[in-house]
Write an enzyme that holds these catalytic residues in place. Structure first.
Site, short mmCIF file in Angstrom:
data_model
loop_
_atom_site.label_atom_id
_atom_site.label_comp_id
_atom_site.label_asym_id
_atom_site.label_seq_id
_atom_site.Cartn_x
_atom_site.Cartn_y
_atom_site.Cartn_z
N ASN A 10 0.91 -0.99 0.03
CA ASN A 10 -0.13 -0.03 -0.04
C ASN A 10 0.95 1.19 -0.22
O ASN A 10 1.33 1.44 1.00
CB ASN A 10 -0.84 0.00 1.29
N TRP A 11 0.90 1.90 -1.13
CA TRP A 11 1.74 3.12 -1.33
C TRP A 11 1.28 4.23 -0.71
O TRP A 11 2.23 5.40 -0.81
CB TRP A 11 2.09 3.50 -2.55
N LYS A 12 0.04 4.31 -0.15
CA LYS A 12 -0.59 5.63 0.50
C LYS A 12 -0.31 6.48 -0.38
O LYS A 12 -0.26 6.52 -1.67
CB LYS A 12 -0.02 5.72 1.53
N HIS A 93 -9.35 1.10 5.18
CA HIS A 93 -8.18 1.10 5.82
C HIS A 93 -8.34 2.22 7.00
O HIS A 93 -8.86 3.12 7.08
CB HIS A 93 -7.17 1.74 4.72
N GLU A 95 -6.40 4.45 8.02
CA GLU A 95 -6.34 5.95 7.85
C GLU A 95 -7.48 6.74 7.23
O GLU A 95 -7.99 7.69 7.23
CB GLU A 95 -5.04 6.14 6.92
N GLU A 165 -4.74 -5.05 10.58
CA GLU A 165 -3.77 -4.14 10.92
C GLU A 165 -3.96 -3.41 11.93
O GLU A 165 -4.77 -2.53 12.28
CB GLU A 165 -3.93 -2.89 9.74
N GLY A 171 3.08 2.13 10.76
CA GLY A 171 4.00 3.33 10.71
C GLY A 171 4.82 3.60 11.88
O GLY A 171 5.37 4.65 11.89
N SER A 209 3.99 -2.27 10.35
CA SER A 209 5.30 -2.31 10.02
C SER A 209 5.98 -3.66 9.83
O SER A 209 7.07 -4.22 10.48
CB SER A 209 5.71 -2.08 11.57
N GLY A 230 3.14 -0.97 4.31
CA GLY A 230 3.20 0.38 3.98
C GLY A 230 4.66 0.66 3.71
O GLY A 230 4.92 0.57 2.39
N GLY A 231 5.41 1.49 4.54
CA GLY A 231 6.55 2.02 4.17
C GLY A 231 7.40 1.26 3.49
O GLY A 231 8.25 1.62 2.40
#
Ligand code: 13P
Length: 252
Positions: A10-12, A93, A95, A165, A171, A209, A230-231
């Site tokens: 997921n590149w956000k 998600h 967010e 999640e 993150g 993470s 994610g990251g």
């Protein structure tokens, strides 16, 4: 039956169309197409048309979707607009829930619209740190599953994926331990099997993470059938290393 892994990135709100194209071109050469392994990335909407069809073994998903086909909804993207661009759609998600105030009902409408339009929705669920500390993890997750998946029936179950999640792990660099994740995954797997039938084999991904240092151990857990990254999905080296954890466990 052997495990099947879905490794999703997921590149956000990162990467321009050019950066997205370069990423896919570089990633494609780092792993072979392998039975039992699906790799997917979720770029921003503005990159979807650019990355589509660049490499057939990398599937594409949208990070969000509005549930109506068309209308006066400034700034939104409809299922019809995503046709031919994506296979997967992320819904719910944390967010989206926290920053954009999406309710379980909003999430459910998106999930049902995704199924209706032939996409593969990935429903994200997970608890906050205070909820975990209060012993409410499973009840929170159960509520999100029940409300998010309301109205799913019959063959549609086979097109659903769930991502667990924990919000405190997103993150933060602090992943759930494999045992913590496994406990919730076992619960989610049981909940889904009761409704969809054990044969539906719905995949349940872990997110929060995930990185090359912990992906092998997380993917080794009995009820974890993939990861939502994610990251670490923003760099070819780290995302590819996570894909290779899956390949290793498949014996490829
Ligand atoms: P991080 O891997 O950066 O913790 O993000 C997880 C996530 O939100 C994936 O959807």
């Amino acid at each position: 039956m052997g495990k099947e892994f879905l490794i999703a990135g997921n590149w956000k709100m990162y990467k321009t169309p050019d950066e997205s194209r370069q990423f896919i071109e570089a990633l494609a050469g780092t792993f072979p197409e392998t039975a039992g392994l699906t790799v997917a990335v979720f770029p921003p909407f503005t990159s979807l048309a650019v990355v589509r069809c660049l490499d057939r073994k990398i599937r594409i998903g949208a990070q969000n979707m509005f549930p109506e086909d068309a209308g006066a909804y400034t700034g939104e993207v409809s299922p019809l607009m995503l046709r031919g661009l994506v296979d997967f759609v992320l819904v719910g998600h944390s967010e989206r829930r926290q920053v954009f105030h999406e309710s379980d009902d909003d999430v459910n409408r998106k999930l049902l619209a995704a199924l209706r339009h032939g996409f593969l929705p990935i429903l994200c669920v997970g608890e906050t740190l205070p909820e975990r500390e209060a012993g409410q993890t499973l009840s929170k997750v159960e509520g999100q599953l029940r409300l998010g998946l309301a109205g799913v029936a019959g063959d549609a179950w086979a097109n659903v994926t769930v991502a667990y999640e924990p919000i405190w792990a997103i993150g933060t660099g602090r992943n759930a331990t494999p045992a913590q994740a496994q406990e919730v995954h076992r619960f989610i797997g049981g909940w889904l099997a009761e409704r969809a039938g054990a044969g539906a084999a719905i995949q349940v991904l872990y997110g929060g993470s995930v990185k090359p240092e912990n992906s092998l151990e997380l993917l080794s857990q009995e009820d974890i059938s993939g990861v939502l990254v994610g990251g670490a999905s923003l760099k070819v080296e780290s995302f590819s290393a996570i894909i290779h954890s899956g390949l290793k466990l498949l014996g490829a």
